[in-house]
Design a protein around this motif. Structure first.
Motif, PDB file in Angstrom:
ATOM      1  N   PRO A 100       2.150  29.273  70.638  1.00 53.94           N
ATOM      2  CA  PRO A 100       1.551  27.993  70.240  1.00 53.94           C
ATOM      3  C   PRO A 100       2.614  26.954  69.904  1.00 53.94           C
ATOM      4  N   LEU A 101       2.161  25.738  69.695  1.00 50.15           N
ATOM      5  CA  LEU A 101       3.055  24.650  69.326  1.00 50.15           C
ATOM      6  C   LEU A 101       3.712  24.898  67.975  1.00 50.15           C
ATOM      7  N   ARG A 102       2.987  25.483  67.065  1.00 50.10           N
ATOM      8  CA  ARG A 102       3.513  25.746  65.729  1.00 50.10           C
ATOM      9  C   ARG A 102       3.785  27.243  65.557  1.00 50.10           C
ATOM     10  N   PRO A 103       4.913  27.552  64.901  1.00 53.27           N
ATOM     11  CA  PRO A 103       5.881  26.686  64.242  1.00 53.27           C
ATOM     12  C   PRO A 103       6.650  25.810  65.249  1.00 53.27           C
ATOM     13  N   ILE A 104       6.840  24.553  64.875  1.00 55.94           N
ATOM     14  CA  ILE A 104       7.439  23.585  65.785  1.00 55.94           C
ATOM     15  C   ILE A 104       8.872  23.960  66.137  1.00 55.94           C
ATOM     16  N   GLU A 105       9.600  24.539  65.202  1.00 57.36           N
ATOM     17  CA  GLU A 105      10.993  24.916  65.456  1.00 57.36           C
ATOM     18  C   GLU A 105      11.099  25.806  66.688  1.00 57.36           C
ATOM     19  N   GLY A 106      10.252  26.834  66.761  1.00 60.32           N
ATOM     20  CA  GLY A 106      10.289  27.745  67.899  1.00 60.32           C
ATOM     21  C   GLY A 106       9.932  27.042  69.196  1.00 60.32           C
ATOM     22  N   TRP A 107       8.928  26.169  69.142  1.00 57.75           N
ATOM     23  CA  TRP A 107       8.519  25.445  70.348  1.00 57.75           C
ATOM     24  C   TRP A 107       9.625  24.523  70.833  1.00 57.75           C
ATOM     25  N   LEU A 108      10.285  23.823  69.904  1.00 60.89           N
ATOM     26  CA  LEU A 108      11.354  22.918  70.296  1.00 60.89           C
ATOM     27  C   LEU A 108      12.484  23.671  70.987  1.00 60.89           C
ATOM     28  N   VAL A 109      12.887  24.800  70.417  1.00 63.62           N
ATOM     29  CA  VAL A 109      13.985  25.577  71.004  1.00 63.62           C
ATOM     30  C   VAL A 109      13.605  26.080  72.391  1.00 63.62           C
ATOM     31  N   ARG A 110      12.387  26.606  72.525  1.00 59.85           N
ATOM     32  CA  ARG A 110      11.941  27.111  73.836  1.00 59.85           C
ATOM     33  C   ARG A 110      11.876  25.985  74.859  1.00 59.85           C
ATOM     34  N   THR A 111      11.369  24.831  74.462  1.00 58.86           N
ATOM     35  CA  THR A 111      11.215  23.715  75.388  1.00 58.86           C
ATOM     36  C   THR A 111      12.570  23.146  75.788  1.00 58.86           C
ATOM     37  N   ARG A 112      13.487  23.068  74.843  1.00 58.06           N
ATOM     38  CA  ARG A 112      14.838  22.621  75.159  1.00 58.06           C
ATOM     39  C   ARG A 112      15.481  23.510  76.212  1.00 58.06           C
ATOM     40  N   GLN A 113      15.325  24.818  76.055  1.00 54.63           N
ATOM     41  CA  GLN A 113      15.883  25.760  77.030  1.00 54.63           C
ATOM     42  C   GLN A 113      15.210  25.608  78.387  1.00 54.63           C
ATOM     43  N   ARG A 114      13.889  25.423  78.374  1.00 57.74           N
ATOM     44  CA  ARG A 114      13.145  25.279  79.624  1.00 57.74           C
ATOM     45  C   ARG A 114      13.593  24.030  80.379  1.00 57.74           C
ATOM     46  N   LEU A 115      13.750  22.944  79.686  1.00 54.18           N
ATOM     47  CA  LEU A 115      14.163  21.708  80.337  1.00 54.18           C
ATOM     48  C   LEU A 115      15.570  21.813  80.906  1.00 54.18           C
ATOM     49  N   ALA A 116      16.432  22.572  80.234  1.00 54.22           N
ATOM     50  CA  ALA A 116      17.803  22.728  80.708  1.00 54.22           C
ATOM     51  C   ALA A 116      17.889  23.641  81.925  1.00 54.22           C
ATOM     52  N   GLU A 117      16.990  24.634  81.990  1.00 53.03           N
ATOM     53  CA  GLU A 117      17.078  25.633  83.053  1.00 53.03           C
ATOM     54  C   GLU A 117      16.274  25.235  84.294  1.00 53.03           C
ATOM     55  N   ALA A 118      14.984  24.966  84.098  1.00 50.67           N
ATOM     56  CA  ALA A 118      14.116  24.651  85.238  1.00 50.67           C
ATOM     57  C   ALA A 118      12.916  23.860  84.735  1.00 50.67           C
ATOM     58  N   PRO A 119      12.997  22.536  84.729  1.00 47.46           N
ATOM     59  CA  PRO A 119      11.875  21.726  84.249  1.00 47.46           C
ATOM     60  C   PRO A 119      10.583  22.056  85.002  1.00 47.46           C
ATOM     61  N   PRO A 120       9.464  22.131  84.296  1.00 48.57           N
ATOM     62  CA  PRO A 120       8.203  22.461  84.960  1.00 48.57           C
ATOM     63  C   PRO A 120       7.743  21.343  85.876  1.00 48.57           C
ATOM     64  N   ARG A 121       6.907  21.713  86.835  1.00 49.60           N
ATOM     65  CA  ARG A 121       6.330  20.722  87.743  1.00 49.60           C
ATOM     66  C   ARG A 121       4.831  20.543  87.515  1.00 49.60           C
ATOM     67  N   ARG A 122       4.206  21.490  86.840  1.00 47.09           N
ATOM     68  CA  ARG A 122       2.778  21.383  86.511  1.00 47.09           C
ATOM     69  C   ARG A 122       2.600  21.788  85.050  1.00 47.09           C
ATOM     70  N   VAL A 123       2.181  20.848  84.226  1.00 47.97           N
ATOM     71  CA  VAL A 123       2.031  21.090  82.797  1.00 47.97           C
ATOM     72  C   VAL A 123       0.562  20.942  82.420  1.00 47.97           C
TER      73      VAL A 123
END
Length: 368
Positions: free
Chosen positions: A124-147
């Motif tokens: 889930p979105l919360r806790p926000i800390e975990g979501w931010l870290v996961r999303t940062r990694q995702r954007l750096a590795e392979a940005p999604p094309r369908r959200v």
């Protein structure tokens, strides 16, 4: 509490938005005979008001986080990196995930909400800390094309538009708002502007319920599948599980039941603010706006309690200013029945958010 002489222990459980005001008060006042402990699993607080702006690319990560250790040190507060797993209100003890327990004379709870992620194969979105870290990694590795963003409240609305701005027009972005519809807790004028903003930015809106999902998409109530390679679960909050069996009176929504002084209605030595709590006599929306405003009242109540005086009543405003970012540098303002939209509102929101961060020691927010 026994074993500490005349010293009393104040435990600040959670480093949420309201707790920042308590830390600021302690830094100013340093009340005598009080041992204060801040219990939080993370060394920083992610400011939710700037999270969509970070995702859209308007802010750096450093501009959106508040370091808690310097604030605790300035306030003479011991920092304990742990999370609550249980509470015995009658014994005045908090059980922590590091295996320890912590007794208290006074308890201030501002842990933030939890989310029900059962039936979901995504975090889930919360806790926000975990979501931010996961999303940062995702954007750096392979940005999604369908959200696909699940949740039609302010968080889901802003994040869907932030994804659109971040990924550009070639990506597919869908917002599944649920049966209650888009921005259901807002006036009709805000909902109308919200629908127009989604349509103008080619974000698909599905006003039905998603019943399950995983990394590859979501399933709707009519069994329709919406494919995705990134699913954001921005549904409503629920009471955290550590409140189960705690002995504190609970509100109908499961939150910690409080009165107009922000004290537990069953245990007055416990104060609570933010989404973990629910006022019985006047239920308030679960939003960061009220959590921030409650901070001053929370600090005032604790100050009075430690002095042996009655805690003052908190009178929340009838209307609050809500500013919803639209991904690009545009935003919607909501004040009572009034709804306005424009780039100047985004600039207004930007100044408010940067000011909040500067007040809590984030100098990067002075940069533009």
């Amino acid at each position: 509490m026994s074993g500490r002489g005349a010293r009393r222990r104040l435990v600040l459980l959670g480093g949420g938005h309201a707790q920042l005001a308590v830390l600021a008060w302690l830094a100013r006042a340093r009340p005598a005979g009080v041992e204060a402990v801040l219990v939080t699993p993370q060394p920083r607080q992610v400011y939710s008001g700037m999270l969509p702006g970070w995702l859209a690319g308007h802010y750096t990560e450093a501009q959106c986080v508040i370091a808690l250790a310097p604030l605790a040190q300035a306030a003479g507060v011991m920092l304990r990196r742990a999370a609550a797993v249980g509470l015995d209100a009658d014994a005045r003890q908090v059980r922590l995930d590091d295996g320890g327990t912590l007794g208290y004379d006074w308890l201030s709870v501002n842990t933030g909400p939890a989310q029900d992620a059962t039936r979901w194969g995504v975090a889930p979105l919360r806790p926000i800390e975990g979501w931010l870290v996961r999303t940062r990694q995702r954007l750096a590795e392979a940005p999604p094309r369908r959200v696909v963003v699940v949740g039609g409240g302010a968080a889901g609305f802003e994040l869907a538009l932030a994804w659109r701005h971040r990924l550009g027009p070639a990506a597919g972005v869908t917002l599944v708002s649920g049966r209650s519809g888009l921005l259901a807790n807002y006036p009709e004028g805000v909902r109308r502007l919200g629908r127009q903003a989604l349509a103008a930015r080619a974000v698909t809106l599905i006003e039905t319920r998603a019943v399950s999902g995983g990394p590859h998409g979501v399933v709707l109530a009519d069994r329709t599948e919406v494919a995705a390679d990134e699913v954001v679960l921005a549904t409503g909050s629920v009471a955290p599980s550590w409140l189960d069996g705690c002995g504190l009176q609970r509100a109908p929504d499961g939150g910690l039941a409080t009165g107009p002084t922000l004290q537990s209605v069953s245990h007055p030595e416990v104060f609570a603010a933010g989404d973990v709590a629910s006022r019985l006599e006047r239920p308030l929306p679960h939003s960061g706006v009220y959590a921030v405003r409650a901070g001053v009242a929370l600090a005032a109540g604790l100050r009075a309690a430690l002095a042996g005086a009655p805690a003052p009543l908190w009178h929340p405003p009838q209307h609050t200013l809500n500013l919803l970012s639209l991904g690009d540098r545009d935003a919607i303002a909501s004040w009572g029945p009034l709804a306005l939209q424009g780039p100047w509102i985004w600039r207004w929101k930007d100044r408010i958010d940067r000011g909040f961060m500067r007040r809590h020691g984030t100098p990067a927010c002075a940069q533009r």
